[in-house]
Design a protein around this motif. Structure first.
Motif, PDB file in Angstrom:
ATOM      1  N   PHE A 248      -4.084  -0.701  -1.343  1.00 57.45           N
ATOM      2  CA  PHE A 248      -3.254  -1.413  -2.307  1.00 57.45           C
ATOM      3  C   PHE A 248      -3.329  -0.703  -3.647  1.00 57.45           C
ATOM      4  O   PHE A 248      -4.310  -0.012  -3.960  1.00 57.45           O
ATOM      5  N   GLU A 265       4.713  -2.984  -9.573  1.00 52.62           N
ATOM      6  CA  GLU A 265       4.326  -4.177  -8.827  1.00 52.62           C
ATOM      7  C   GLU A 265       3.215  -3.844  -7.845  1.00 52.62           C
ATOM      8  O   GLU A 265       2.873  -2.678  -7.638  1.00 52.62           O
ATOM      9  N   ARG A 267       1.633  -3.017  -4.497  1.00 52.58           N
ATOM     10  CA  ARG A 267       2.126  -2.365  -3.282  1.00 52.58           C
ATOM     11  C   ARG A 267       0.932  -2.067  -2.378  1.00 52.58           C
ATOM     12  O   ARG A 267      -0.190  -1.909  -2.847  1.00 52.58           O
ATOM     13  N   HIS A 269      -0.410  -1.563   2.164  1.00 50.14           N
ATOM     14  CA  HIS A 269      -0.130  -1.586   3.599  1.00 50.14           C
ATOM     15  C   HIS A 269      -1.329  -2.183   4.324  1.00 50.14           C
ATOM     16  O   HIS A 269      -2.436  -2.261   3.772  1.00 50.14           O
ATOM     17  N   ARG A 290       2.179  -3.805   8.591  1.00 49.60           N
ATOM     18  CA  ARG A 290       3.075  -4.166   7.491  1.00 49.60           C
ATOM     19  C   ARG A 290       2.790  -3.249   6.307  1.00 49.60           C
ATOM     20  O   ARG A 290       1.659  -2.828   6.075  1.00 49.60           O
ATOM     21  N   GLN A 291       3.846  -2.941   5.543  1.00 49.06           N
ATOM     22  CA  GLN A 291       3.682  -2.246   4.273  1.00 49.06           C
ATOM     23  C   GLN A 291       4.735  -2.739   3.307  1.00 49.06           C
ATOM     24  O   GLN A 291       5.807  -3.221   3.704  1.00 49.06           O
ATOM     25  N   SER A 292       4.425  -2.630   2.026  1.00 49.91           N
ATOM     26  CA  SER A 292       5.271  -3.235   1.000  1.00 49.91           C
ATOM     27  C   SER A 292       6.597  -2.514   0.846  1.00 49.91           C
ATOM     28  O   SER A 292       7.615  -3.140   0.537  1.00 49.91           O
ATOM     29  N   ASP A 293       6.626  -1.190   1.073  1.00 46.70           N
ATOM     30  CA  ASP A 293       7.834  -0.391   0.868  1.00 46.70           C
ATOM     31  C   ASP A 293       8.073   0.488   2.085  1.00 46.70           C
ATOM     32  O   ASP A 293       7.134   0.918   2.756  1.00 46.70           O
ATOM     33  N   TYR A 296       6.176   3.769   1.612  1.00 44.80           N
ATOM     34  CA  TYR A 296       4.829   3.695   1.048  1.00 44.80           C
ATOM     35  C   TYR A 296       3.876   4.648   1.754  1.00 44.80           C
ATOM     36  O   TYR A 296       3.099   5.372   1.114  1.00 44.80           O
ATOM     37  N   GLN A 342       9.164  -4.629  11.476  1.00 42.49           N
ATOM     38  CA  GLN A 342       9.544  -4.216  10.125  1.00 42.49           C
ATOM     39  C   GLN A 342      10.137  -2.818  10.218  1.00 42.49           C
ATOM     40  O   GLN A 342       9.496  -1.893  10.721  1.00 42.49           O
TER      41      GLN A 342
END
Length: 700
Positions: A248, A265, A267, A269, A290-293, A296, A342
Motif C-alpha cells: 500500500f 489517494e 493505493r 494490492h 484485488r488491486q486499487s488501479d 498498479y 476484476q
C-alpha cells in the motif's frame, strides 16, 4: 573405572601419542608426536599437547585440529582449552562450517555457552581447495561473534570483497550461520534505478513469528514517488496454510517516466490464498486478488498477477477472487465455488464482468463390471452482472461407456451420453426468460492398435474412427455463451462425441472422426509420437464460429507431434491445416534443451487471419537461454516478441559469472509494450547471489 552405560556419561579422556611423559614439578602430562585426544565424541589432534592437572587446562601446539561430534572442524596454530577439549582460546584460528563455509581469525575465544569471539575475521562460503587461490567473495571484519546458541554470525566494521576487491563497507552486519534455522532480521536490500520510480531502495525485514508463521516487511523508498510498504505473511495450521502478499502507498498515478497526475489517494494490492482440510476427502479454500488501479502492479513491479491461487485459474490481466470447497473419493468428485473478477485490461468494464454465485459440479461413477462404466453428473452456474445478460443454468445428465476387445485385436467402445439443461435468462437481453433443452449423443469408437517390438525400437500404430449421432438443434440462440468463447476443437478431443467440453455450446447431429496415432520408442528412452485426424459433420451449425474448428460440415486437419530425447532435446508441436487446401491455419511449437554448454527454451505460435476471432493474423515467439562460454562465464539471451505487431514485449541480454559459491549477473532489458499511460521501458540490472548470504542487486 566402570564402563559407561546408556544412563551415564563417559568422563574419560583417551589419549594417544608417539611419546607421553610426566613433568612432576608442574603436575602436568606432555604428549608429543601425532597426538590425538578423544573426549565424549570430540577429538583434538596436535603436534604437542600439555595437560596441567592442577588447572585442568589443555594446551595444544602445532597443527591443532578440533573435530566436533557433528563433524565440524576447527583449526589453529596454538590453542588452550578446558578439560572438555572445547572452551578456551586459539591463535591462528580457522573453522569449517556446514555447506563448505569457512571462517578464519587471528585469534578466537570460546566460552562454555557457545559464544565465540573472533578478531581480524575472514568469512566465505566458497570452497578453498588451493592455498593461494582468492575466494570469489569474502567478508572481512575487525571483530565477529559466532553465537552457537542463536546460530548467528555478527560483524563489526565489515567489508564485503569480490575477487579480493572491497565493494561494500558496513559498520554492522549479521547473518545466520549455515546450520541455522529460520532467523528474524534484515534481509539483503534491493536497490537500483527505473524510469518510473527513479532511484529506489527496498529494505526487507524478516520476522519469524513462530515455528509455523512468518512475515516479511519491505518498505521501498524512491526519488520519484512516495514510499511503498510491502508485506508477505505466511502461516501453517494443523489442517492447512495461508499466504498473503500485499502492499500500500499514498500516491498519485504516474506514467512510465515517473510524471504524476490525478489525485493523491490510498493505493495498493492484495494477493492471498489458503486451503484447509475438512476431512481426508474434503477441503475448503479461498483466494483474493484485488488491486486499487488497473496498472498498479506494473507501476510498482509487483509479480504474481497471473499465478494460480485457488481451484480455478484466471486469464492474463484478469484478477480472480474465489471461495471454494472440493471433495474427491474413489468413485466421486464434487466442488462448489463463488467467483468474482476484476479486469485490468483497458477495454474491461467492471459492470460487465460477472459474479458467479455459485458454480457447482458433482460426479458419481460406477463400475458395472462386464457391463462397462456409468456416471451421473450435475452442474450449476449462476452469473450476474450490473450491465449485460444474467445467466442461471442448471444441468443434470449421465454417461455410459464400455470397452470390448474384438477378435484380431481391434477395440470397440460404445457410449451413450444424455444431459438436460435449464437456463433462467434476462428476457430484456436474451429475448426469452427461460430455455430448456435436452442434448445427447450415442455412438462408438473402433480402433486397431498394432505393435511391432524390435531390437532397438518398438513401433506402435493405431488407426481409429468414431461415429456418433446426437440431438439436432441443440443450441438455442437465446442461450448466452459464457464458457465456450475461446474453445477450439483439436486432436485432444478428436474422438469425443461432443466436440465442446463445456456446457453452453453442444455438438449434436451426426459426426464422424478418423485419426491415426503412431509412436516409436527406442530402448535408450528416445520417444517419437504423432497424432493426426479430422472430423466430419452431418450439417452446419451457425452457433459455431470459425475459431472453434467446428463450423461447416468438416473440421480442419488437426495434428500433434513430439520428440523426447531426454534433457538434450524435447520438441512438441500442434498444428491445424485448412480442410480445403491444407494451408497452415495454426501452429504451436515448443523446444527445450540442456545440451553441453547450452540451456534454453523456445516457443513459437502463428494463427492465420482465416481462423482468428478478430480477423487479423497473430504471430509471436519466446526465447530464453544461457550459453556457457567458459566454465564460469555465460551469456544470457531472452526475447518475447509479438511478430504480428512488430513489437518486443521484452528483450534481455546479459553476462553471468557462476562458481560453487556465487552467481553474478549483468543484464540489460527493454520492453516496447504500451498500456495506456505506461510506455516503453529499459533497465540495467546487476544482481549477485552469495551462498549462505542470499541475493544482492536490483529486482527490476
Amino acid at each position: 573405572m566402570a564402563a559407561p552405560t546408556a544412563e551415564t556419561t563417559d568422563e574419560r579422556v583417551i589419549l594417544e601419542a608417539d611419546t607421553v611423559y610426566e613433568i612432576a614439578a608442574d603436575n602436568s602430562i606432555v604428549a608429543e608426536g601425532n597426538v590425538e585426544a578423544l573426549y565424549q565424541g570430540r577429538t583434538l589432534r596436535a603436534d604437542k599437547l600439555i595437560y596441567n592437572r592442577t588447572t585442568e587446562k589443555v594446551r595444544a601446539i602445532g597443527n591443532v585440529i578440533i573435530i566436533e561430534a557433528d563433524g565440524a572442524q576447527q583449526f589453529s596454530d596454538e590453542a588452550e582449552v578446558g578439560s572438555n577439549l572445547s572452551d578456551g582460546y586459539a591463535i591462528g584460528f580457522s573453522a569449517r562450517l556446514a555447506q563448505g563455509a569457512t571462517v578464519t581469525a587471528n585469534s578466537a575465544i570460546r566460552r562454555s555457552d557457545g559464544y565465540n569471539a573472533l578478531d581480524q575475521v575472514v568469512y566465505t562460503a566458497c570452497e578453498i581447495c588451493e592455498k593461494d587461490k582468492t575466494p570469489t567473495w569474502t567478508i572481512r571484519a575487525r571483530r565477529a561473534v559466532l553465537d552457537e546458541e542463536s546460530q548467528m554470525i555478527s560483524y563489526r566494521d565489515a567489508v564485503v570483497e569480490i575477487a579480493g576487491i572491497p565493494v561494500f563497507y558496513l559498520p554492522y552486519l549479521a547473518h545466520p550461520d549455515p546450520n541455522s534455522d529460520r532467523r528474524s532480521g534484515l534481509l539483503i536490500p534491493d536497490a537500483g534505478r527505473s524510469s518510473m520510480l527513479g532511484l529506489y531502495y527496498k529494505q526487507p525485514y524478516y520476522r519469524a513469528i513462530s515455528d509455523y508463521s512468518d512475515v516479511t516487511i519491505s518498505p521501498m523508498f524512491s526519488t520519484n514517488v512516495n514510499p511503498v510498504i510491502n508485506l508477505d505473511y505466511r502461516k501453517r495450521f494443523y489442517s492447512g496454510q495461508v499466504q498473503v502478499n500485499t502492499s500500500f502507498t499514498q500516491e498519485q498515478d504516474f506514467d512510465s517516466s515517473g510524471t504524476k497526475f490525478g489525485e493523491e489517494e490510498l493505493r495498493g494490492h492484495i494477493y492471498a490464498n489458503g486451503a484447509f482440510a475438512i476431512t481426508p476427502e474434503w477441503k475448503w479454500g479461498f483466494a483474493v486478488e484485488r488491486q486499487s488501479d488497473d496498472l498498479y502492479d506494473r507501476r510498482y513491479n509487483i509479480a504474481g498477477e497471473n499465478a494460480k491461487r485457488g481451484l480455478y485459474s484466471n486469464q492474463p490481466r484478469r484478477l480472480l477472487s474465489q471461495l471454494f470447497a472440493v471433495g474427491q473419493g474413489e468413485d466421486y468428485y464434487a466442488d462448489a465455488a463463488l467467483l468474482s473478477f476484476q479486469g485490468l485490461r483497458g477495454v474491461d468494464d467492471a459492470n460487465q464482468l460477472p459474479v458467479v454465485s455459485p458454480l457447482l459440479y458433482a460426479e458419481q461413477n460406477w463400475d458395472l463390471g462386464g457391463f462397462g462404466f456409468a456416471s451421473a453428473k450435475v452442474s450449476s452456474a449462476i452469473l450476474t452482472r450490473d450491465v449485460g445478460a444474467d445467466s442461471h443454468r442448471v444441468s443434470a445428465g449421465g454417461e455410459w461407456r464400455n470397452f470390448n476387445l474384438l477378435p484380431g485385436g481391434a477395440t470397440f467402445e460404445p457410449f451413450v451420453e444424455l444431459r438436460g439443461d435449464f437456463y433462467a435468462l434476462d428476457e430484456s437481453v436474451s429475448g426469452k426468460d427461460q430455455v430448456s433443452r435436452a442434448v445427447g449423443n450415442a455412438g462408438a469408437k473402433l480402433a486397431y492398435p498394432m505393435v511391432r517390438p524390435g531390437k532397438s525400437v518398438d513401433l506402435m500404430l493405431e488407426p481409429a474412427v468414431m461415429a456418433a449421432w446426437g440431438f439436432s438443434n441443440a443450441n438455442d440462440p437465446a442461450i448466452p455463451v459464457e464458457d465456450s468463447q475461446l474453445y477450439e476443437f483439436d486432436e485432444s478431443s478428436l474422438f469425443e462425441p461432443n466436440g465442446f467440453g463445456n456446457y453452453d455450446l453442444y455438438e449434436g447431429d451426426g459426426k464422424l472422426s478418423a485419426g491415426l496415432t503412431a509412436r516409436a520408442l527406442w530402448k535408450n528412452g528416445t520417444e517419437l509420437s504423432t497424432t493426426v485426424g479430422r472430423r466430419w459433420r452431418s450439417r452446419d451449425d451457425d452457433t459455431f464460429d470459425v475459431a472453434s474448428n467446428l463450423n461447416g460440415k468438416s473440421s480442419d486437419w488437426v495434428a500433434s507431434a513430439s520428440l523426447d530425447l531426454g534433457r538434450n532435446l524435447n520438441l512438441s508441436s500442434r498444428l491445424r491445416l485448412d480442410d480445403k487446401d491444407f494451408a497452415l491455419n495454426r501452429l504451436d511449437l515448443r523446444a527445450s534443451t540442456s545440451f553441453d554448454r547450452f540451456r534454453g527454451v523456445a516457443q513459437y505460435y502463428k494463427i492465420d487471419s482465416r481462423i482468428s476471432p478478430l480477423g487479423t493474423p497473430d504471430e509471436g515467439i519466446y526465447i530464453q537461454g544461457e550459453i556457457q562460454v567458459t566454465d564460469s562465464y555465460s551469456i544470457i539471451l531472452g526475447q518475447l516478441r509479438d511478430i504480428a505487431q512488430d513489437v518486443d514485449a521484452r528483450r534481455d541480454i546479459g553476462l553471468a559469472y557462476s562458481d560453487d559459491c556465487s552467481r553474478f549477473e549483468l543484464l540489460y532489458s527493454r520492453s516496447e509494450l504500451t498500456d495506456r499511460t505506461l510506455g516503453p521501458t529499459e533497465n540495467f540490472q546487476f544482481r549477485f547471489t552469495l551462498k549462505s548470504l542470499g541475493n544482492f542487486g536490483s529486482g527490476q
